[in-house]
Design an enzyme around this catalytic site. Structure first.
Site, PDB file in Angstrom:
ATOM      1  CB  SER A 119       5.288  -1.817 -10.445  1.00 13.19           C
ATOM      2  OG  SER A 119       6.165  -1.289 -11.221  1.00 13.19           O
ATOM      3  CG  HIS A 140       3.607  -5.357  -7.511  1.00 12.86           C
ATOM      4  ND1 HIS A 140       2.970  -4.306  -7.398  1.00 12.86           N
ATOM      5  CD2 HIS A 140       5.161  -4.900  -7.657  1.00 12.86           C
ATOM      6  CE1 HIS A 140       3.676  -3.163  -7.119  1.00 12.86           C
ATOM      7  NE2 HIS A 140       4.986  -3.691  -7.433  1.00 12.86           N
ATOM      8  CD  GLU A 152      -0.593  -4.855  -6.251  1.00 11.01           C
ATOM      9  OE1 GLU A 152      -1.801  -3.990  -6.183  1.00 11.01           O
ATOM     10  OE2 GLU A 152       0.338  -4.570  -6.891  1.00 11.01           O
ATOM     11  CG  ASN A 190       2.512   0.946  -8.335  1.00 13.48           C
ATOM     12  OD1 ASN A 190       3.155   1.809  -7.493  1.00 13.48           O
ATOM     13  ND2 ASN A 190       3.276  -0.143  -8.753  1.00 13.48           N
TER      14      ASN A 190
END
Length: 291
Positions: A119, A140, A152, A190
């Site tokens: 992440s 991800h 992602e 994130n």
């Protein structure tokens, strides 16, 4: 390149979720973890979650049985080498991920694509320790994997177009949506989410609001389904801290400095739902704030 067989390293919450959606989509899945007990626990979670989908008419009983038959547990990591695609979903520590790829490399097929469900960690750096940086990228998934729509896709500096296209095709077959991110600390989701959670912890740390009031304000004031502290507990406070450290180290900006209170909770072993305590105490019938 068409991907048919997928190896998954890690049978925890993310790994078993990835195995779940891959098998339902028709891929053959090999899954590994550090012990037979961890694999068995992951397989039990997959069965429970698929049964929940059957009960909600998302999939049929026949779909579930076929999907489960496509998942094969493997106690030896190296048995995952004979696959088209490997998704590493181990704990968010770079040294552990590097060690996994180092062990896998001698056993891979020439065409095998390596990916990480990290992440936040640099894809370029992870890829550089393998024999195939051009066939390495970030893959991800969001948590919980069976429910969340986004994946992602992160290209390292050496990732070639064929690798990206093959992974994009997998996401399409899952019925999910791919978003391309460049390889910078914490990528897109994130990079935005974790500083918000960290700021919520600072808001608690500085006494601006209580756990309950902070989460209530964000749920009702910004229409978030979970408050940031509740979400942090769901993600895992150790994971939140690890990502904040990656942002702070990688971007050298003080705005990414992890809140000392977040660090203190992690030091106490209060990591959220998975340990029974975090910003909330989950050992009660109704979770209660711990501050």
């Amino acid at each position: 390149m068409e991907i048919r067989k997928i190896g998954i390293v890690g049978a925890g919450q993310m790994g078993n979720g990835i195995a779940h959606v891959m098998s339902v989509a028709g891929f053959e899945v090999l899954i590994n973890d550090i012990s037979k007990e961890a694999i068995d626990k992951g397989l039990a979670s997959i069965q429970t979650n698929m049964a929940r989908q059957v009960a909600r008419n998302k999939i049929s009983q026949s779909d579930m049985e076929k999907a489960l038959s496509r998942i094969t547990p493997k106690e030896k990591l190296t048995d995952l080498g004979a696959t088209d695609l490997i998704i590493e979903s181990a704990t968010e520590r770079e040294t552990i991920k590097q060690s996994i790829f180092e062990d896998l490399v001698p056993h891979l097929l020439p065409h095998t694509i390596l990916t990480s469900n990290t992440s936040s960690i640099s894809i370029t750096r992870l890829a550089s320790g393998t024999d195939r940086p051009e066939r390495f990228m970030g893959f991800h998934f969001m948590n919980p994997v069976p429910l969340m729509q986004l994946v992602e896709l992160i290209r390292g500096i050496a990732t070639n177009q064929e690798t990206y296209d093959a992974c994009f095709a997998v996401v399409e077959k899952l019925g999910k949506t791919a978003a391309r991110s460049e390889d910078f600390p914490a990528f897109i989701v994130n990079r935005i989410l974790m500083p918000m959670i960290n700021e919520a912890v600072y808001t608690l740390y500085e006494g601006v609001g209580s756990v309950r009031s902070i989460d209530t304000c964000m749920k009702l004031g910004t229409n978030h389904p979970m408050g940031p502290l509740e979400l942090a507990d769901f993600i895992g406070l150790d994971t939140c801290l690890a990502i904040m450290n990656v942002l702070h180290d990688g971007l050298a900006d003080t705005k990414y400095r992890p809140c000392p209170l977040l660090t203190k909770y992690v030091e106490a072993g209060w990591l959220g739902r998975k340990t029974g305590r975090g910003f909330y105490d989950y050992r009660c019938d109704v979770p209660q704030p711990t501050r």
